[in-house]
Design an enzyme around this catalytic site. Structure first.
Site, mmCIF file in Angstrom:
data_model
loop_
_atom_site.group_PDB
_atom_site.id
_atom_site.type_symbol
_atom_site.label_atom_id
_atom_site.label_comp_id
_atom_site.label_asym_id
_atom_site.label_seq_id
_atom_site.Cartn_x
_atom_site.Cartn_y
_atom_site.Cartn_z
ATOM 1 N N ASP A 47 0.878 -1.168 0.000
ATOM 2 C CA ASP A 47 0.000 0.000 0.000
ATOM 3 C C ASP A 47 0.918 1.221 0.000
ATOM 4 O OD1 ASP A 47 -2.309 1.577 0.208
ATOM 5 O OD2 ASP A 47 -2.190 1.583 2.385
ATOM 6 N N LEU A 48 0.390 2.384 -0.284
ATOM 7 C CA LEU A 48 1.221 3.591 -0.339
ATOM 8 C C LEU A 48 1.058 4.456 0.906
ATOM 9 C CD1 LEU A 48 3.145 5.430 -1.925
ATOM 10 C CD2 LEU A 48 1.137 6.442 -3.026
ATOM 11 N N ASP A 49 -0.139 4.979 1.110
ATOM 12 C CA ASP A 49 -0.368 5.873 2.245
ATOM 13 C C ASP A 49 -0.266 5.108 3.557
ATOM 14 O OD1 ASP A 49 -0.822 7.880 0.436
ATOM 15 O OD2 ASP A 49 -2.990 7.652 0.446
ATOM 16 N N THR B 99 0.589 10.245 3.978
ATOM 17 C CA THR B 99 -0.148 11.385 3.437
ATOM 18 C C THR B 99 -1.530 11.486 4.076
ATOM 19 O OG1 THR B 99 -0.971 10.062 1.586
ATOM 20 C CG2 THR B 99 1.063 11.289 1.220
ATOM 21 N N TRP C 87 -10.258 16.460 2.790
ATOM 22 C CA TRP C 87 -11.634 16.040 3.025
ATOM 23 C C TRP C 87 -12.347 16.970 4.002
ATOM 24 C CZ3 TRP C 87 -14.080 13.622 -0.306
ATOM 25 C CH2 TRP C 87 -13.603 12.491 -0.966
ATOM 26 N N LEU D 169 -12.012 6.484 6.758
ATOM 27 C CA LEU D 169 -11.687 6.627 5.341
ATOM 28 C C LEU D 169 -10.410 5.895 4.954
ATOM 29 C CD1 LEU D 169 -12.459 10.441 4.852
ATOM 30 C CD2 LEU D 169 -14.036 8.484 4.866
ATOM 31 N N LYS D 170 -9.756 5.287 5.927
ATOM 32 C CA LYS D 170 -8.468 4.649 5.686
ATOM 33 C C LYS D 170 -8.632 3.415 4.805
ATOM 34 C CE LYS D 170 -4.321 4.261 8.498
ATOM 35 N NZ LYS D 170 -3.814 4.129 9.883
ATOM 36 N N GLY D 171 -7.907 3.398 3.696
ATOM 37 C CA GLY D 171 -7.873 2.212 2.844
ATOM 38 C C GLY D 171 -8.983 2.098 1.825
ATOM 39 N N ILE D 172 -9.923 3.052 1.812
ATOM 40 C CA ILE D 172 -11.030 2.955 0.864
ATOM 41 C C ILE D 172 -10.887 4.006 -0.234
ATOM 42 C CG2 ILE D 172 -12.543 2.013 2.643
ATOM 43 C CD1 ILE D 172 -13.980 4.689 2.736
ATOM 44 N N SER D 173 -11.679 3.873 -1.273
ATOM 45 C CA SER D 173 -11.551 4.745 -2.438
ATOM 46 C C SER D 173 -12.075 6.148 -2.158
ATOM 47 C CB SER D 173 -12.320 4.152 -3.623
ATOM 48 O OG SER D 173 -13.717 4.256 -3.416
ATOM 49 N N SER E 107 -15.199 7.280 0.172
ATOM 50 C CA SER E 107 -14.953 8.267 1.226
ATOM 51 C C SER E 107 -15.989 9.381 1.176
ATOM 52 C CB SER E 107 -13.546 8.858 1.077
ATOM 53 O OG SER E 107 -12.546 7.881 1.262
ATOM 54 N N SER F 5 -2.403 0.563 -4.294
ATOM 55 C CA SER F 5 -3.007 1.641 -3.520
ATOM 56 C C SER F 5 -4.308 2.098 -4.148
ATOM 57 C CB SER F 5 -2.036 2.832 -3.441
ATOM 58 O OG SER F 5 -2.664 3.972 -2.888
ATOM 59 N N ALA F 6 -5.253 2.488 -3.304
ATOM 60 C CA ALA F 6 -6.501 3.054 -3.796
ATOM 61 C C ALA F 6 -6.304 4.478 -4.311
ATOM 62 C CB ALA F 6 -7.551 3.049 -2.687
ATOM 63 N N SER F 7 -5.137 5.052 -4.061
ATOM 64 C CA SER F 7 -4.864 6.434 -4.456
ATOM 65 C C SER F 7 -4.609 6.556 -5.951
ATOM 66 C CB SER F 7 -3.646 6.972 -3.692
ATOM 67 O OG SER F 7 -3.294 8.258 -4.173
ATOM 68 N N ASN G 80 -3.415 9.126 -7.161
ATOM 69 C CA ASN G 80 -2.244 9.995 -7.263
ATOM 70 C C ASN G 80 -0.947 9.275 -6.943
ATOM 71 O OD1 ASN G 80 -3.660 12.539 -7.819
ATOM 72 N ND2 ASN G 80 -4.489 12.278 -5.763
ATOM 73 N N LYS H 165 -10.743 -2.325 -2.164
ATOM 74 C CA LYS H 165 -10.447 -3.040 -0.925
ATOM 75 C C LYS H 165 -11.677 -2.937 -0.020
ATOM 76 C CE LYS H 165 -5.631 -1.456 -1.160
ATOM 77 N NZ LYS H 165 -4.566 -0.644 -0.510
ATOM 78 N N GLU I 148 0.401 -3.610 4.580
ATOM 79 C CA GLU I 148 -0.762 -2.736 4.703
ATOM 80 C C GLU I 148 -0.863 -2.118 6.089
ATOM 81 O OE1 GLU I 148 -3.350 -1.261 3.601
ATOM 82 O OE2 GLU I 148 -3.739 -1.973 1.561
ATOM 83 N N ASP I 149 -1.559 -0.974 6.156
ATOM 84 C CA ASP I 149 -1.799 -0.322 7.454
ATOM 85 C C ASP I 149 -3.290 -0.150 7.722
ATOM 86 O OD1 ASP I 149 -2.254 1.723 5.534
ATOM 87 O OD2 ASP I 149 -1.820 3.259 7.035
#
Length: 227
Positions: free
Chosen positions: A10-12, A18, A26, A45-49, A53, A116-118, A120, A147, A171-172
């Site tokens: 995962d990224l964030d 971030t 948000w 909102l962690k881990g979702i699109s 969100s 990642s769902a990001s 960006n 996810k 993952e976090d």
């Protein structure tokens, strides 16, 4: 256990943090709608699109009805705010322990992917100076499911030319751990205090505790015990 040949991240919250920038973006959207959210609420909102969100935020104001165009406008505004906030990200924002982990993986011949769902992720990786580190970055727009569905992790393994059980997922978020386990990958959880049905194979409190040799050793020992 198959020989591990790939790592999926995962990224964030794993490569860089971030989360605060996401929260501020948000919060600005929510404020404009007359909705109050704080950092504790933001954990949802962690881990979702991005779309999911927004729906959670809008659920805080059930009398507020927006059509598809209105929602799209809010999503674009949130992303614009977020891009402003990440403009100053540098390699100094890579989380502790991650440079050493990535270097060890590279030296060991592991292939690596970002799941990642990001949307960006490529921009963030470029600002971190990590664009050339990863063999694949999965595009969330190309996915059917978000996810905790395992699709993004399955796609990551496929992009690396590997089976899922030949990769380790990092993952976090609870949603991420569920997705990794459902994909058939060993899972490393970072900074997750409690778990439900889906239990990771390895838990650490922070990225600075990640050590690739120890992870490989722990997974091998776990298989011997369970085998």
């Amino acid at each position: 256990m198959s020989t591990i040949k790939g790592l999926v991240f995962d990224l964030d919250g794993v490569i860089t943090d971030t989360a605060e920038r996401h929260f501020l973006a948000w919060q600005r959207i929510a404020d404009g709608l007359g909705i109050s959210i704080d950092r504790e609420w933001n954990e949802r909102l962690k881990g979702i699109s991005r779309t999911e969100s927004l729906e959670l935020i809008l659920a805080e104001a059930p009398t507020l009805i927006l059509d598809a165009a209105g929602k799209t406008q809010l999503l674009d505004e949130k992303n614009a705010h977020y891009l402003e906030l990440i403009a100053e990200i540098t390699a100094a924002d890579i989380l502790p322990g991650i440079p050493e982990l990535l270097e060890a993986a590279k030296e060991g011949g592991c292939r690596m992917a970002i799941a990642s769902a990001s949307k960006n992720a490529p921009i963030i990786l470029a600002r971190l100076g990590l664009s050339d580190t990863f063999d694949s970055v999965i595009d969330p727009d190309a996915l059917t499911h978000n996810k905790p569905h395992p699709e993004i992790f399955e796609k990551a393994a496929q992009a690396l030319g590997l089976r899922a059980d030949e990769c380790i997922g990092f993952e976090d978020s609870l949603a991420g751990i569920e997705g990794i386990k459902r994909a058939g990958m060993p899972a490393v959880a970072i900074g997750i205090p409690t778990f439900g049905q889906w239990i990771p194979d390895i838990e650490v409190d922070a990225t600075r505790e990640l050590d690739l040799k120890k992870i490989f050793s722990q997974l091998a020992m776990k298989e011997r015990v369970e085998g």
